[in-house]
Design an enzyme around this catalytic site. Sequence first.
Site, PDB file in Angstrom:
ATOM      1  N   ARG A 108       1.273   9.249   3.061  1.00  0.00           N
ATOM      2  CA  ARG A 108       2.299   8.283   2.649  1.00  0.00           C
ATOM      3  C   ARG A 108       2.921   8.749   1.332  1.00  0.00           C
ATOM      4  NH1 ARG A 108      -0.188   2.566   1.722  1.00  0.00           N
ATOM      5  NH2 ARG A 108      -0.555   2.829   3.966  1.00  0.00           N
TER       6      ARG A 108
ATOM      7  N   HIS B 173      -3.536   7.200   0.490  1.00  0.00           N
ATOM      8  CA  HIS B 173      -2.702   7.829   1.520  1.00  0.00           C
ATOM      9  C   HIS B 173      -1.843   8.950   0.940  1.00  0.00           C
ATOM     10  CE1 HIS B 173      -3.212   5.293   5.147  1.00  0.00           C
ATOM     11  NE2 HIS B 173      -3.445   4.305   4.307  1.00  0.00           N
TER      12      HIS B 173
ATOM     13  N   ASP C 110      -4.755   5.400   8.734  1.00  0.00           N
ATOM     14  CA  ASP C 110      -4.920   4.065   9.322  1.00  0.00           C
ATOM     15  C   ASP C 110      -4.847   4.230  10.835  1.00  0.00           C
ATOM     16  OD1 ASP C 110      -4.897   3.023   6.758  1.00  0.00           O
ATOM     17  OD2 ASP C 110      -2.807   2.374   6.850  1.00  0.00           O
TER      18      ASP C 110
ATOM     19  N   GLU D 271     -10.186  -3.358   4.985  1.00  0.00           N
ATOM     20  CA  GLU D 271      -9.284  -3.012   6.092  1.00  0.00           C
ATOM     21  C   GLU D 271     -10.057  -2.224   7.144  1.00  0.00           C
ATOM     22  OE1 GLU D 271      -5.242  -2.622   3.311  1.00  0.00           O
ATOM     23  OE2 GLU D 271      -6.176  -0.818   4.137  1.00  0.00           O
TER      24      GLU D 271
ATOM     25  N   HIS E 245      -8.724   1.474   7.954  1.00  0.00           N
ATOM     26  CA  HIS E 245      -8.428   2.405   6.862  1.00  0.00           C
ATOM     27  C   HIS E 245      -9.618   3.319   6.575  1.00  0.00           C
ATOM     28  CE1 HIS E 245      -6.561   3.105   2.697  1.00  0.00           C
ATOM     29  NE2 HIS E 245      -7.788   3.605   2.571  1.00  0.00           N
TER      30      HIS E 245
END
Length: 224
Positions: free
Chosen positions: A93, A138, A145, A203, A206
């Site tokens: 990301r 990320h 994810d 999460e 994740h």
Amino acid sequence: MLKSINILLILVNLFAVQSSSQLPKGFVYVTDYVPDITLELRYFCSDNFIGTHIDGYEAEKCILSLQAAKALQKVQSELKKQNLGIKVFDAYRPQRAVDHFRRWARDINDTLMKQEYYPDVAKKDLFRLQYIATQSRHSSGSTVDLTIINLKTKKELDMGSSYDFFGKISWVSYQNLSKKQLQNRKLLQEVMLKNGFRNYPKEWWHFTLRGEPYRNQYFDFPVR
């Protein structure tokens, strides 16, 4: 002479295309290592907690460090023995995407996707509760994810909550789920941890590669 010029232009254009698709050293396209992986990159479209395309996602490409991609290759190989496979929601990301999240989080009045993604959490608390951060693992290139799908039907296994749902139901330790949902989460956790990843407790989707090669380095090249 004209023919030579045309050939030269073709070569120049070809070089430009190749250069634009090159990744920084140490990063790879996951599909080059796991060609049968399923992608549903939520930040390339509007189906996400903000409700719009996110900065830095210029193509639906899954990028990770070489080490993380090879680890996912092992995960996919193991799951395929059960006619299951990986679906990726996000991988590398860019920092500019994280910055987009930060700008959105500070706009308290923008609650377009609240009912779907964070119905029980006040938007002003998203930073405090660590659902959003100023920097993301990320962006270091070894965090992913994902969920598990049935390879025959392509349907996701029921994990009890949807991807990016902000709330305790998404915590790895949450137990108020059906027996099947708990089994599915256990399968995901076990196969990822077995193959070198560690989870994020809030999460279920994740995971970060243990011994990630670019820890605390935050990259900003676009996904393309």
